[in-house]
Design an enzyme around this catalytic site. Sequence first.
Site, mmCIF file in Angstrom:
data_model
loop_
_atom_site.group_PDB
_atom_site.id
_atom_site.type_symbol
_atom_site.label_atom_id
_atom_site.label_comp_id
_atom_site.label_asym_id
_atom_site.label_seq_id
_atom_site.Cartn_x
_atom_site.Cartn_y
_atom_site.Cartn_z
ATOM 1 N N GLY A 580 0.806 -1.225 0.000
ATOM 2 C CA GLY A 580 0.000 0.000 0.000
ATOM 3 C C GLY A 580 0.836 1.271 0.000
ATOM 4 N N ALA A 581 1.934 1.254 0.772
ATOM 5 C CA ALA A 581 2.755 2.463 0.866
ATOM 6 C C ALA A 581 3.279 2.882 -0.497
ATOM 7 C CB ALA A 581 3.924 2.216 1.818
ATOM 8 N N TYR A 582 3.452 1.906 -1.387
ATOM 9 C CA TYR A 582 3.964 2.183 -2.732
ATOM 10 C C TYR A 582 2.807 2.455 -3.695
ATOM 11 C CZ TYR A 582 6.797 1.394 -6.970
ATOM 12 O OH TYR A 582 7.452 1.519 -8.170
ATOM 13 N N GLY A 583 1.791 1.609 -3.613
ATOM 14 C CA GLY A 583 0.691 1.683 -4.583
ATOM 15 C C GLY A 583 -0.153 2.939 -4.458
#
Length: 684
Positions: A580-583
């Site tokens: 999530g932190a990337y997406g």
Amino acid sequence: MENLWSDVEAEKAVAGYAQKGVSRDLALCVYGTRLLGAEPRLVLHGGGNTSCKTVVKDLLDESWDALCVKGSGWDMAAIEPQGLPAVKLAPLLKARGLRRLADEDMVALQRANLVDPNAPNPSVETLLHAFLPHKFVDHTHATAILSIVDQQDSQALCEKAFGAKLGFVPYVMPGFALAKAAADVFDKDPSVEGLVLDKHGIFTFAEDARQAYDRMIRYVTMAEDYVAKNGKPLARSAAFAGDLAKPSEIAPILRGAVAFDRGEGRFDRFIVNFRASDKIRDFLALGDLERIARAGVSTPDLVIRIKPTALVLDPPKAGDLDSFDANVRRRVAEYVARYMDYFASNDGRGGFSRSMLDPMPRLALVPGLGIFGFGRTFKDAKIASDVGEVWIEAARGAEAIGRFHPLAPSDLFDVEYWSLEQAKLAGAKPKPLTGQVMLITGGAGAIGAATAKLFAANAAHVVVADVDGDKAKAVAKAAGNGAIGVPCDVTDRTSARLAFEAAIATFGGLDIVISNAGAAWEGAIGDLDEALLRKSFEINFFAHQTVAQNAVRIFKLQKTGGALLFNTSKQAVNPGANFGAYGLPKAATLFLSRQYALEYGKIGVRSNAVNADRIRSGILTDQMIASRSSARGLSEREYMSGNLLGFEVKAEHVAEAFLHHALAERTTGDVTTVDGGNIAAALR
Ligand SMILES: [Zn+2]
């Protein structure tokens, strides 16, 4: 001018070349040619030529009296023996008996008599060298000589400055007719040590290489002394009061204004090379700058580098780029109109019609700042500035002792549209991205390096921006085509801006910006440290916005559209667990790309994204590949090729998608998937 001949160095050259089977005559000629070629006030970029008459052997071991003369296109500063092809002398001498010889026939005659049929084309001034009896002949376009011959009363002035030992040849276009005219002048007084060619340059000659060189330096020095002794101070225009804009602020405006509009949103763009010095600024302050600039180039072959005349602009007032922009656009339009006039009124010459070359200036003079050279490549832009500097020197000297009066436009036209001159520029057929500048962030990573390489191979000049400046420089070097590497932390607005400034300082502007830098963190979204998520948003979203804002700022100045490209990720459309932190920021960046497409399409900016997955890189390291594949009970190969096509997707494939978008003229707001096929991530 300093005489740099050293007998010790000359003998060293002779000994060195002897080991390669090069004769003493030719070795000395190479040594002297290099000395002349290294001095820009004598010759520049393929201008000038030298020769020696010697005996050479062919493949049958037969000896021939030959003229070793500079090959067309060779640079004197870097000449090698093979750059002075040997032409059999007897047939060349016979040609003097002809009444007329067409240019193409002259080239054919010279080629037909090459001892080595694979040698380059001998210089267009070959026959002139042949018709003079001396063993060594040197020819330059020395700026000090030009100051004297670019005058209305040049012949009288030459007699005054040089005395009787220099013959005077009225202007004739290079080629057969000039060779005959020069030989006739020589025959009238064979005691001369050289010939001065009106509006063109100087020849010196002698039986030995050193003496021919000595004479060249001596006469150039006489010209320098004459100008120094007789030169008057020149009237200056009133200095501009107030602060001036910086060169980097106006370069994109100039670049945009001279881009040749081919219609339908297509432009032939130029690279811009800025040059300044006290000497240049001093010249630009002259009251008669416009008249001098319109007078023409100082020696004919400069016309293929900077067109017949330079463009004069107003000094750019700081903080008022709009007025400067209006001034530039108006002046460029006037320049183009004058060029089209010049073409139309001269095209009938010779009884056939030609197709017009692009009418854009190659040299702009900006009082208070300096000169800007324009070229379709970085190299050509630098050549335009180099040529601008020597033109300034010759014109300034001419004005000091009289009035700069170079060749008439009709004569310049003959040279500009001469097939033998245009041949010097041939071989530079434009590639898809010729004239374009691309900047890529995260440029030192796997995708960055592959993309830099691919764009450079398609003729773009690339700026590799990366948080690791040393790596960026290494990637730029490997990419080639003059790419530069700059340190750039995209999360720091100042650092990002500096990378864009570097692009402008080197190339004058930007056309394609690939916002590629990113970083990934893992963790279940419910437990994610907020600081980490914000950090990820900084680099994976806000940095893209910073980069895009800088790009659009430059695109707006250039007014030639532009391409914005974002590296989003499969995560932007198909979230992976613990990613999530990337997406999340990548999903925002995907929409950022669309927002730019929506708001800047009207100024020709295309904004697209590339959606790549599972690429070996700094984000997906070998270590991660090992741990993830084993966690899934797959081999690394199976893991990396786990897609519909069954092949690993590489950085080169992502680079191809970026290139596709850079070239796809009617595509904006698009996302291109480069993942080997992943239905779950397919865009719906
Ligand atoms: Zn010449």
